[in-house]
Motif scaffolding. Structure first.
Motif, PDB file in Angstrom:
ATOM      1  N   MET A 175       4.427  26.930  15.091  1.00  0.00           N
ATOM      2  CA  MET A 175       5.637  26.655  13.895  1.00  0.00           C
ATOM      3  C   MET A 175       6.822  27.301  14.550  1.00  0.00           C
ATOM      4  N   ARG A 176       8.043  26.741  13.927  1.00  0.00           N
ATOM      5  CA  ARG A 176       9.441  27.397  14.355  1.00  0.00           C
ATOM      6  C   ARG A 176       9.499  28.188  13.045  1.00  0.00           C
ATOM      7  N   ILE A 177      10.065  29.530  13.516  1.00  0.00           N
ATOM      8  CA  ILE A 177      10.280  30.620  12.214  1.00  0.00           C
ATOM      9  C   ILE A 177      11.859  30.705  12.385  1.00  0.00           C
ATOM     10  N   LEU A 178      12.074  30.761  11.059  1.00  0.00           N
ATOM     11  CA  LEU A 178      13.373  31.250  10.579  1.00  0.00           C
ATOM     12  C   LEU A 178      13.251  32.560   9.684  1.00  0.00           C
ATOM     13  N   TRP A 179      13.881  33.538   9.564  1.00  0.00           N
ATOM     14  CA  TRP A 179      13.573  34.336   8.589  1.00  0.00           C
ATOM     15  C   TRP A 179      15.107  35.262   8.133  1.00  0.00           C
ATOM     16  N   ASP A 190      17.864  38.358  15.420  1.00  0.00           N
ATOM     17  CA  ASP A 190      17.747  37.608  16.685  1.00  0.00           C
ATOM     18  C   ASP A 190      17.807  36.271  16.306  1.00  0.00           C
ATOM     19  N   ARG A 191      17.391  35.604  17.487  1.00  0.00           N
ATOM     20  CA  ARG A 191      17.641  33.975  17.435  1.00  0.00           C
ATOM     21  C   ARG A 191      16.942  33.166  16.221  1.00  0.00           C
ATOM     22  N   GLU A 192      15.853  33.920  15.651  1.00  0.00           N
ATOM     23  CA  GLU A 192      15.220  33.155  14.657  1.00  0.00           C
ATOM     24  C   GLU A 192      15.937  33.555  13.444  1.00  0.00           C
ATOM     25  N   MET A 193      16.913  34.393  13.302  1.00  0.00           N
ATOM     26  CA  MET A 193      17.304  35.108  11.948  1.00  0.00           C
ATOM     27  C   MET A 193      18.056  34.139  11.328  1.00  0.00           C
ATOM     28  N   ALA A 194      17.838  33.367  10.138  1.00  0.00           N
ATOM     29  CA  ALA A 194      18.803  32.420   9.366  1.00  0.00           C
ATOM     30  C   ALA A 194      20.240  33.308   9.173  1.00  0.00           C
ATOM     31  N   ALA A 195      21.120  32.599   8.966  1.00  0.00           N
ATOM     32  CA  ALA A 195      22.485  33.256   8.505  1.00  0.00           C
ATOM     33  C   ALA A 195      22.420  33.667   7.326  1.00  0.00           C
ATOM     34  N   SER A 196      21.787  32.936   6.376  1.00  0.00           N
ATOM     35  CA  SER A 196      21.776  33.249   4.928  1.00  0.00           C
ATOM     36  C   SER A 196      20.669  32.698   4.174  1.00  0.00           C
ATOM     37  N   LEU A 197      20.032  32.959   2.879  1.00  0.00           N
ATOM     38  CA  LEU A 197      19.030  32.343   2.238  1.00  0.00           C
ATOM     39  C   LEU A 197      19.410  30.720   2.201  1.00  0.00           C
TER      40      LEU A 197
END
Ligand code: DGY
Length: 321
Positions: A175-179, A190-197
């Motif tokens: 799976m691809r992760i966003l957090w 980091d690169r997986e961090m979402a800009a916002s909810l």
């Protein structure tokens, strides 16, 4: 505590044998042999008669409990990581310190989040019910189809210990992760961090909640946010029921906007929202996140360790207030 006498601990519920024996070695212990939930009045009385109260996350310790200070108890050694069941300010005003039991339940709770994710995507609860009802008549290529998780995006809301442990597991499923972190947390981007909810909700096929219950996260997933989730998306909640508007969730599950949900925690435990109970596409568990012999034992022993440190006059490792 009088010099030379053993301290008194009040365990609000039954614990594993290992935990109860360890407490009995160190304390005069009041055990709840019948394992009946304690009333508010009993909890308040216990504060008058024990040195250490050992509650679980299902004992509600509201400000009213603390209104008759001074108490004999000087510590609440709670068994659980969440502390939203305790009015921490009221405890502090009453001169009572509070500890919790972080770390030891991370893996088991992450496992339950993954279990719910798979149950929801693959419709496993429905399948189990079908078999037990006698309604299964053999494999058919188009029957009971779920969705694959491989290649899907998992949005993790709350990237603390448990959120990261879920990400670790989900990567192994391809799976691809966003957090996103919780408000006020200092995790470096980091690169997986979402800009916002908003971005996370718009981009995730599965959203898994791992934020604590605070005033900031109350109804975090309200009707508008749930509607922002992708069509066909899945919601998993192993954090706290207060994060989700269950009525709105039930409506979006019933309309088909959301494919499914997996809930280990509920708004008014142990009462389950009647609207959810009627739906096939929601998996409902009875708050099992940390429910293994190993972890419940580790949690109880960690509460004991905090209590012993407190009574020895040192700062307990998990002191909250
Ligand atoms: C906790 O410790 O907060 C969990 O919800 C109990 O499993």
């Amino acid at each position: 505590m009088k010099h030379g006498t053993r301290p008194v601990a009040f365990l609000t519920r039954r614990h594993t044998d290992a935990v109860e024996s360890a407490f009995v070695e160190q304390f005069d212990v009041s055990l709840n042999v019948g394992d009946v939930p304690r009333t508010a009045q009993e909890l308040q009385q216990a504060l008058h008669h024990c040195d250490v109260l050992v509650p679980t996350v299902s004992d509600q310790l509201d400000d009213v409990i603390f209104q008759h200070a001074p108490y004999r108890a000087t510590l609440i050694a709670s068994v659980g990581v969440g502390t939203n069941h305790i009015d921490l300010n009221a405890a502090e005003r009453a001169g009572i310190a509070v500890t919790n039991t972080p770390d030891v339940l991370t893996d088991d709770t992450a496992d339950i989040a993954i279990a719910l994710m798979l149950m929801a995507t693959r419709r496993l609860g429905e399948g189990e019910r079908l078999v037990r009802s006698g309604g299964w008549h053999g494999l058919a290529p188009t029957h009971h189809l779920g969705h694959a998780v491989r290649g899907r995006t998992l949005g993790i809301v709350g990237y603390g210990r448990i959120g990261r442990a879920v990400a670790h597991r989900a990567r192994a499923f391809g799976m691809r992760i966003l957090w996103i972190g919780r408000p006020g947390s200092h995790t470096p981007p980091d690169r997986e961090m979402a800009a916002s909810l908003d971005e996370l909700l718009a981009s995730s096929d599965i959203v898994s909640l791992h934020a604590p219950a605070t005033p900031d996260t109350q109804q975090l997933m309200n009707a508008a946010r749930l509607a922002q989730m992708r069509a066909g998306a899945i919601l998993v909640n192993t954090a706290r029921g207060s994060l989700v508007d269950e009525t709105a969730l039930a409506a979006l599950l019933a309309s088909g906007h959301l494919f499914a949900a997996g809930l280990d925690v509920h708004q008014h435990e142990p009462v389950i929202s009647p609207a959810l109970l009627t739906l096939e596409n929601v998996v409902l568990l009875p708050h099992l996140g940390s429910a293994t012999v190993e972890t419940r034992t580790a949690m109880g022993l960690r509460a004991l360790e905090n209590a012993l440190q407190w009574l020895a006059g040192t700062r307990p490792r998990d002191r909250i207030v």
